[in-house]
Design a protein around this motif. Structure first.
Motif, PDB file in Angstrom:
ATOM      1  N   GLU A  45       2.983   7.315   4.380  1.00  0.00           N
ATOM      2  CA  GLU A  45       2.518   7.939   5.760  1.00  0.00           C
ATOM      3  C   GLU A  45       3.707   7.407   6.673  1.00  0.00           C
ATOM      4  O   GLU A  45       4.133   8.116   7.474  1.00  0.00           O
ATOM      5  CB  GLU A  45       1.427   7.212   6.305  1.00  0.00           C
ATOM      6  CG  GLU A  45       0.052   8.065   5.701  1.00  0.00           C
ATOM      7  CD  GLU A  45      -1.245   7.212   6.118  1.00  0.00           C
ATOM      8  OE1 GLU A  45      -2.283   7.886   5.596  1.00  0.00           O
ATOM      9  OE2 GLU A  45      -1.170   6.288   6.792  1.00  0.00           O
ATOM     10  N   ASN A  76       0.962  -1.083   0.192  1.00  0.00           N
ATOM     11  CA  ASN A  76       0.040  -0.033   0.090  1.00  0.00           C
ATOM     12  C   ASN A  76       0.973   1.278  -0.092  1.00  0.00           C
ATOM     13  O   ASN A  76       1.468   1.516   1.011  1.00  0.00           O
ATOM     14  CB  ASN A  76      -0.888  -0.009   1.225  1.00  0.00           C
ATOM     15  CG  ASN A  76      -1.882   1.110   1.030  1.00  0.00           C
ATOM     16  OD1 ASN A  76      -1.541   2.093   0.722  1.00  0.00           O
ATOM     17  ND2 ASN A  76      -2.967   0.795   1.932  1.00  0.00           N
ATOM     18  N   THR A  96       0.106   4.227  -0.154  1.00  0.00           N
ATOM     19  CA  THR A  96      -0.419   5.546   0.713  1.00  0.00           C
ATOM     20  C   THR A  96       0.359   5.275   2.103  1.00  0.00           C
ATOM     21  O   THR A  96       0.774   6.352   2.724  1.00  0.00           O
ATOM     22  CB  THR A  96      -2.100   5.372   0.634  1.00  0.00           C
ATOM     23  OG1 THR A  96      -2.382   5.266  -0.617  1.00  0.00           O
ATOM     24  CG2 THR A  96      -2.429   6.697   1.613  1.00  0.00           C
ATOM     25  N   ARG A  97       0.056   4.043   2.742  1.00  0.00           N
ATOM     26  CA  ARG A  97       0.672   3.577   3.944  1.00  0.00           C
ATOM     27  C   ARG A  97       2.081   3.819   3.897  1.00  0.00           C
ATOM     28  O   ARG A  97       2.567   4.583   4.984  1.00  0.00           O
ATOM     29  CB  ARG A  97       0.051   2.002   4.065  1.00  0.00           C
ATOM     30  CG  ARG A  97       0.756   1.715   5.414  1.00  0.00           C
ATOM     31  CD  ARG A  97       0.984   0.260   5.912  1.00  0.00           C
ATOM     32  NE  ARG A  97       2.010  -0.194   4.568  1.00  0.00           N
ATOM     33  CZ  ARG A  97       3.543   0.095   4.819  1.00  0.00           C
ATOM     34  NH1 ARG A  97       3.922   0.461   5.615  1.00  0.00           N
ATOM     35  NH2 ARG A  97       4.392  -0.058   3.736  1.00  0.00           N
TER      36      ARG A  97
HETATM   37  C1  LIG Z   1      -3.830   1.964   2.483  1.00  0.00           C
HETATM   38  O1  LIG Z   1      -3.561   2.734   3.593  1.00  0.00           O
HETATM   39  C2  LIG Z   1      -4.123   3.772   3.816  1.00  0.00           C
HETATM   40  C3  LIG Z   1      -3.347   4.841   4.930  1.00  0.00           C
HETATM   41  O2  LIG Z   1      -3.000   4.266   5.870  1.00  0.00           O
HETATM   42  C4  LIG Z   1      -5.518   3.477   4.093  1.00  0.00           C
HETATM   43  O3  LIG Z   1      -6.256   4.488   4.437  1.00  0.00           O
HETATM   44  C5  LIG Z   1      -6.122   2.639   3.193  1.00  0.00           C
HETATM   45  O4  LIG Z   1      -7.555   1.920   3.638  1.00  0.00           O
HETATM   46  C6  LIG Z   1      -5.131   1.335   2.818  1.00  0.00           C
HETATM   47  N1  LIG Z   1      -5.759   0.978   1.426  1.00  0.00           N
HETATM   48  C7  LIG Z   1      -5.964  -0.629   1.663  1.00  0.00           C
HETATM   49  C8  LIG Z   1      -6.510  -1.012   0.178  1.00  0.00           C
HETATM   50  O5  LIG Z   1      -5.646  -1.202   2.515  1.00  0.00           O
END
Ligand SMILES: *[C@@H]1O[C@H](CO)[C@@H](O)[C@H](O)[C@H]1NC(C)=O
Ligand SMILES: *[C@@H]1O[C@H](CO)[C@@H](O)[C@H](O)[C@H]1NC(C)=O
Length: 387
Positions: A119, A113, A115-116
């Motif tokens: 972060e 991920n 985005t994670r």
């Molecule tokens: C990916 O990480 C973000 C931020 O931590 C989170 O909000 C999101 O739900 C995650 N996406 C998945 C597909 O798990």
């Protein structure tokens, strides 16, 4: 034969140690005087004065992973050439097992991920400041200091193939007061690693990095501070403590190494006769009989980093294999015998890939590997700091 060779080797080592001690007494090695203003960036006249002034200020910094970057990386991961199948019944003995690599490529492209990751990489306040011509990247966490608690500055140094990510989990512990003490932590990316600039000319070895880091700490208002280092960070920490004996308040090393002529002879011989090292160190996690097998990368990176770097910088899965093979064997040598290299017994996939991402995003593998070349250079040895 084995017995004779061992005796002879021990005999030469005894002599070598004796001669080295005499030489040390006779020459009474002095601490080298380093040029603390040595310039490692592009020639100063090429930089706008105003721009330089701005660069010398401490600027907040954060890592961004753009959608373009993610798309490109995914494309590369999912379109790699097919891996050459591993030999029958082999695991990690020949290097990273190609069958396992597919698992990592799929995970990185489809499940990791981003985005994670962004972060996590930005979990702590980060900054940049220009030191000796190099924009240095660092995490800087100033703790809350309740009354009666003393805050002390601590420089945390990573090595290869790790990054500032290695310290993420320690930061909350160190910045929480305990026994009347709390740490203000500074975690820089070494010059040429991650998001710190690389030197533009030869000569940036660990000693020179020690000077840059000393100046970085000075820029943050710390003349005196504590140091902890692992891997190259341990080498640099040792050199900081040697160069600036009045200013380094304490040094914690996660790896004791020293490179003198005598050590070099011994290391070479120990590649054939393991007991030479085991006797001395009682160290059983990486047996020294594995030394020749497990240190080829040092020779490559110390001699042709730019050639090795081409493939590693161009192929994300190649970079991943080169780096994670070290995390496997260096965690436990018997991991070589496991189908998956035992990686997940020690780390999560995300922890390991976050660290690979630091090198991939910043395209810093080639410049990072050059530290090996500079450390083993004649110029570095001539300083005599290891003695
Ligand atoms: C990916 O990480 C973000 C931020 O931590 C989170 O909000 C999101 O739900 C995650 N996406 C998945 C597909 O798990
Ligand atoms: C070192 O490791 C080997 C193999 O794992 C083991 O047989 C041996 O007992 C260990 N030696 C010590 C001193 O722990």
């Amino acid at each position: 034969m084995q017995h004779n060779a061992e005796l002879m080797a021990k005999f030469s080592i005894t002599w070598c140690l004796a001669l080295a001690s005499v030489a040390a007494i006779v020459s009474a090695q002095s601490v080298p005087q380093m040029d603390e203003d040595e310039w490692w960036g592009p020639p100063e006249q090429e930089i706008d004065t105003e721009q330089l002034q701005q660069k010398k200020s401490i600027r907040p910094f954060s890592i961004t992973i753009s959608q373009d970057e993610i798309d490109y990386l995914r494309k590369r991961l999912l379109n790699h050439r097919s891996f050459v199948p591993p030999l029958e019944d082999s695991n990690f003995e020949y290097g990273f097992n190609p069958d396992q690599l597919d698992v990592w490529a799929q995970y990185w492209a489809n499940e990791y991920n981003f985005t994670r990751a962004e972060e996590v990489l930005n979990a702590y306040p980060q900054y940049k400041v220009n030191v000796q011509g190099l924009d240095m990247h660092f995490i800087w966490v100033k703790p809350q200091v309740p009354e009666g608690v003393t805050s002390v500055p601590l420089l945390l140094l990573h090595g290869w193939p790790s990054s500032v990510r290695a310290y993420h989990d320690s930061i909350p512990i160190l910045t929480t007061p305990s026994d009347g003490l709390v740490f203000e932590v500074i975690v820089p990316s070494l010059p040429g690693f991650g998001f710190s600039d690389a030197a533009v000319r030869p000569g940036m070895g660990p000693v020179q990095m020690a000077v840059v880091l000393k100046n970085l700490m000075k820029a943050l208002g710390h003349k005196k501070f504590y140091v902890q280092g692992e891997d190259w960070g341990a080498v640099i920490g040792r050199q900081l403590s040697t160069l600036y004996q009045d200013d380094i308040l304490g040094f914690h090393s996660a790896q004791l190494t020293v490179l003198t002529n005598c050590v070099e002879v011994k290391t070479l011989l120990a590649g054939y006769i393991g007991s030479l090292q085991i006797d001395l160190h009682q160290f059983n996690r990486t047996a020294s009989t594995d030394l020749a097998e497990e240190t080829g990368y040092i020779h490559l990176q110390a001699t042709k980093p730019d050639s090795v770097g081409v493939g590693l910088s161009d192929s994300p899965i190649g970079l991943c294999a080169w780096m994670l093979e070290k995390f496997s064997t260096w965690s436990r040598r018997d991991n070589r015998l496991l189908a998956d290299g035992g990686l997940l017994n020690h780390f999560t996939r995300d922890q390991l890939l976050d660290n690979v991402m630091v090198y991939w995003l910043s395209n810093s593998m080639t410049s990072a590997m050059r530290i090996y070349a500079e450390y083993f250079s004649n110029a570095q040895r001539a300083l005599g700091i290891e003695e």
